[in-house]
Design a protein around this motif. Structure first.
Motif, mmCIF file in Angstrom:
data_model
loop_
_atom_site.group_PDB
_atom_site.id
_atom_site.type_symbol
_atom_site.label_atom_id
_atom_site.label_comp_id
_atom_site.label_asym_id
_atom_site.label_seq_id
_atom_site.Cartn_x
_atom_site.Cartn_y
_atom_site.Cartn_z
ATOM 1 N N LEU A 71 63.875 -13.615 -1.376
ATOM 2 C CA LEU A 71 63.531 -15.023 -1.541
ATOM 3 C C LEU A 71 63.666 -15.786 -0.224
ATOM 4 N N ASP A 72 63.457 -15.043 0.887
ATOM 5 C CA ASP A 72 63.737 -15.672 2.178
ATOM 6 C C ASP A 72 62.773 -16.800 2.510
ATOM 7 N N ARG A 73 61.740 -16.967 1.709
ATOM 8 C CA ARG A 73 60.852 -18.104 1.971
ATOM 9 C C ARG A 73 60.946 -19.147 0.867
ATOM 10 N N ALA A 74 61.946 -18.983 0.051
ATOM 11 C CA ALA A 74 62.062 -19.883 -1.106
ATOM 12 C C ALA A 74 62.266 -21.331 -0.675
ATOM 13 N N HIS A 75 62.806 -21.512 0.543
ATOM 14 C CA HIS A 75 63.029 -22.888 0.985
ATOM 15 C C HIS A 75 61.716 -23.625 1.191
ATOM 16 N N LEU A 76 60.630 -22.892 1.253
ATOM 17 C CA LEU A 76 59.331 -23.555 1.390
ATOM 18 C C LEU A 76 58.851 -24.111 0.058
ATOM 19 N N LEU A 77 59.489 -23.661 -1.007
ATOM 20 C CA LEU A 77 58.997 -24.006 -2.339
ATOM 21 C C LEU A 77 58.901 -25.506 -2.612
ATOM 22 N N PRO A 78 59.953 -26.285 -2.334
ATOM 23 C CA PRO A 78 59.857 -27.697 -2.710
ATOM 24 C C PRO A 78 58.599 -28.374 -2.181
ATOM 25 N N GLY A 79 58.188 -28.007 -0.974
ATOM 26 C CA GLY A 79 57.017 -28.645 -0.407
ATOM 27 C C GLY A 79 55.730 -28.333 -1.143
ATOM 28 N N VAL A 80 55.635 -27.116 -1.649
ATOM 29 C CA VAL A 80 54.396 -26.717 -2.303
ATOM 30 C C VAL A 80 54.601 -26.505 -3.796
ATOM 31 N N ALA A 81 55.694 -27.024 -4.299
ATOM 32 C CA ALA A 81 56.068 -26.723 -5.682
ATOM 33 C C ALA A 81 54.982 -27.142 -6.674
ATOM 34 N N ARG A 82 54.468 -28.325 -6.496
ATOM 35 C CA ARG A 82 53.473 -28.830 -7.435
ATOM 36 C C ARG A 82 52.263 -27.899 -7.520
ATOM 37 N N GLU A 83 51.764 -27.599 -6.335
ATOM 38 C CA GLU A 83 50.576 -26.747 -6.271
ATOM 39 C C GLU A 83 50.864 -25.366 -6.845
ATOM 40 N N LEU A 84 52.029 -24.831 -6.452
ATOM 41 C CA LEU A 84 52.390 -23.493 -6.913
ATOM 42 C C LEU A 84 52.595 -23.477 -8.428
ATOM 43 N N ASP A 85 53.201 -24.537 -8.939
ATOM 44 C CA ASP A 85 53.387 -24.636 -10.387
ATOM 45 C C ASP A 85 52.048 -24.613 -11.105
ATOM 46 N N ARG A 86 51.101 -25.373 -10.563
ATOM 47 C CA ARG A 86 49.810 -25.440 -11.225
ATOM 48 C C ARG A 86 49.116 -24.081 -11.154
ATOM 49 N N ASP A 87 49.176 -23.451 -9.986
ATOM 50 C CA ASP A 87 48.535 -22.146 -9.851
ATOM 51 C C ASP A 87 49.197 -21.110 -10.746
ATOM 52 N N SER A 88 50.526 -21.182 -10.849
ATOM 53 C CA SER A 88 51.227 -20.237 -11.722
ATOM 54 C C SER A 88 50.792 -20.430 -13.165
ATOM 55 N N PHE A 89 50.663 -21.690 -13.535
ATOM 56 C CA PHE A 89 50.200 -21.987 -14.887
ATOM 57 C C PHE A 89 48.807 -21.435 -15.122
ATOM 58 N N GLU A 90 47.916 -21.665 -14.158
ATOM 59 C CA GLU A 90 46.543 -21.183 -14.316
ATOM 60 C C GLU A 90 46.510 -19.660 -14.387
ATOM 61 N N LEU A 91 47.343 -19.031 -13.569
ATOM 62 C CA LEU A 91 47.393 -17.565 -13.604
ATOM 63 C C LEU A 91 47.866 -17.074 -14.960
ATOM 64 N N ALA A 92 48.948 -17.671 -15.438
ATOM 65 C CA ALA A 92 49.500 -17.240 -16.718
ATOM 66 C C ALA A 92 48.493 -17.481 -17.841
ATOM 67 N N LEU A 93 47.855 -18.631 -17.798
ATOM 68 C CA LEU A 93 46.880 -18.970 -18.835
ATOM 69 C C LEU A 93 45.709 -18.001 -18.815
ATOM 70 N N ALA A 94 45.164 -17.760 -17.611
ATOM 71 C CA ALA A 94 44.027 -16.859 -17.494
ATOM 72 C C ALA A 94 44.396 -15.457 -17.955
ATOM 73 N N ALA A 95 45.569 -14.990 -17.516
ATOM 74 C CA ALA A 95 45.990 -13.641 -17.888
ATOM 75 C C ALA A 95 46.176 -13.539 -19.399
ATOM 76 N N PHE A 96 46.766 -14.565 -19.981
ATOM 77 C CA PHE A 96 47.015 -14.550 -21.421
ATOM 78 C C PHE A 96 45.706 -14.510 -22.203
ATOM 79 N N VAL A 97 44.790 -15.397 -21.863
ATOM 80 C CA VAL A 97 43.524 -15.467 -22.609
ATOM 81 C C VAL A 97 42.701 -14.206 -22.398
ATOM 82 N N ARG A 98 42.715 -13.696 -21.177
ATOM 83 C CA ARG A 98 41.955 -12.476 -20.901
ATOM 84 C C ARG A 98 42.550 -11.297 -21.665
ATOM 85 N N GLY A 99 43.853 -11.298 -21.797
ATOM 86 C CA GLY A 99 44.515 -10.167 -22.424
ATOM 87 C C GLY A 99 44.426 -10.143 -23.946
ATOM 88 N N LEU A 100 43.916 -11.184 -24.531
ATOM 89 C CA LEU A 100 43.881 -11.256 -26.007
ATOM 90 C C LEU A 100 42.880 -10.260 -26.590
#
Lengths: 199, 199
Positions: B170-199
């Motif tokens: 996690l040596d780059r985890a300190h970068l997270l707060p700066g990009v947290a919003r974007e990363l959160d949204r992308d993580s959500f989109e990834l999870a959503l896409a993977a879930f729907v595709r996997g059905l």
DNA sequence: CCGACTAACCGAACAGTGTTAGGTTAACCC
DNA sequence: GGGTTAACCTAACACTGTTCGGTTAGTCGG
């Protein structure tokens, strides 16, 4: 009562009794005075062993999360993800009343971070980019926490009349409380399988 | 001050000011006295317009959730799921501080149930069994709520020293707060896409 | 126009919360 | 055996949600 011959309190004992109260009466059911009473003690005495209530809850949360198993990555990353998610959910559903607390604050708990570190490393070793690994780990946590909150299938009324009129497609929702546990687990397994398959 | 010429309070005004306080100071930052003060009024006066604080929070939650869009099912069920999840998450991330409250109690809110009814009906119409429809809806909610809690990427420290030693991956985890919003949204989109595709 | 009534607010209080300060005494160490 | 410390206590503080009983402005019927 002054200093007793054998101490009545210890951090461990406080934590375990507190967790028992949370399990029995819910998160709101835990107050420092009630906890003290359960320990045969006055509320102020707790503060010799515990810094604040919030810290106590954090410690309890960490101990609950220590049951999470991240050893499955030696097989392959898909299996690792699934095992990790299952054991994570199992840990949370053993003490469901503490989940709202976990959901509250930041995830800066040491236990969480250690497990996250392992997860992340295993995904990178398996060939995913760092960014992808982060997102996959996040997605997995979404499913685990979402299902652990289980504000979904629990909390449905068991009176059919509450549904038939207003929600035509939910006309069997009153059966939910009876099978909620099983349905919750199956929903989790479905979501997990779909997610991992879809990656 | 006795009865004023024009009323100072109305349920709508109370709700909107309360939501503003929650957005600014968090869920714990809302007390009836503070809310009353913001409205230029004493705390007791609120109870002429609001039954309890819990009820007030429920009403606020319902109004927040009224922005959820379940109209996408006319296209096809996959598109419907994705649109529903996106608008759900958008609604929650506009007022993230109320999410812990939603995650707390049962989901017996009328707004939620109506949307759930539509979702369930659309899935059944698309050929899924009732049980499958329930589980798919649950899985979708897992991802939406899990990501809305965002106890994941938010809450990371921004000090690199907190990570490098103890969490090698996690040596780059300190970068997270700066990009947290974007990363959160992308993580959500990834999870959503993977879930729907996997059905 | 005037009295009754209601709606809208207030002050004070209740029981509960987390937490702290200061006191008392038993156990331990030199 | 005396001093120190650890472990408990009582009492209090500032806060919480909520209720009770008052006080008055607005409104409506006669």
């Amino acid at each position: 009562m002054p200093r007793p011959s054998t101490p009545l309190l210890s951090p461990d004992r406080i934590r375990s009794v507190a967790l028992a109260i949370i399990d029995r009466d819910g998160l709101d059911g835990l107050s420092m005075r009630k906890l003290a009473a359960s320990l045969g003690v006055q509320a102020a005495s707790l503060y010799g062993h515990v810094r604040t209530k919030d810290q106590l809850l954090n410690d309890i949360a960490s101990s609950v999360l220590s049951a999470v198993d991240v050893s499955g990555f030696s097989v392959d990353w898909r299996e690792g993800l699934i095992r990790c998610a299952r054991s994570y959910r199992a840990a949370l559903s053993t003490h469901p009343n503490i989940v709202p607390f976990l959901a509250y604050g930041p995830a800066g708990r040491d236990e969480s971070l250690q497990r996250l570190d392992l997860l992340h490393g295993a995904l990178v070793d398996a060939g995913w980019s760092r960014r992808e690994a982060t997102m996959i780990a996040a997605g997995l946590m979404y499913i685990v926490f979402g299902s652990a909150l289980s504000s979904f299938s629990s909390g449905f009324s068991s009176d059919p009349a509450d549904y038939t009129d207003r929600y035509p497609h939910l006309d069997r929702a009153h059966l939910l409380p009876g099978v909620a546990r099983e349905l919750d687990r199956d929903s989790f397994e479905l979501a997990l399988a779909a997610f991992v398959r879809g990656l």
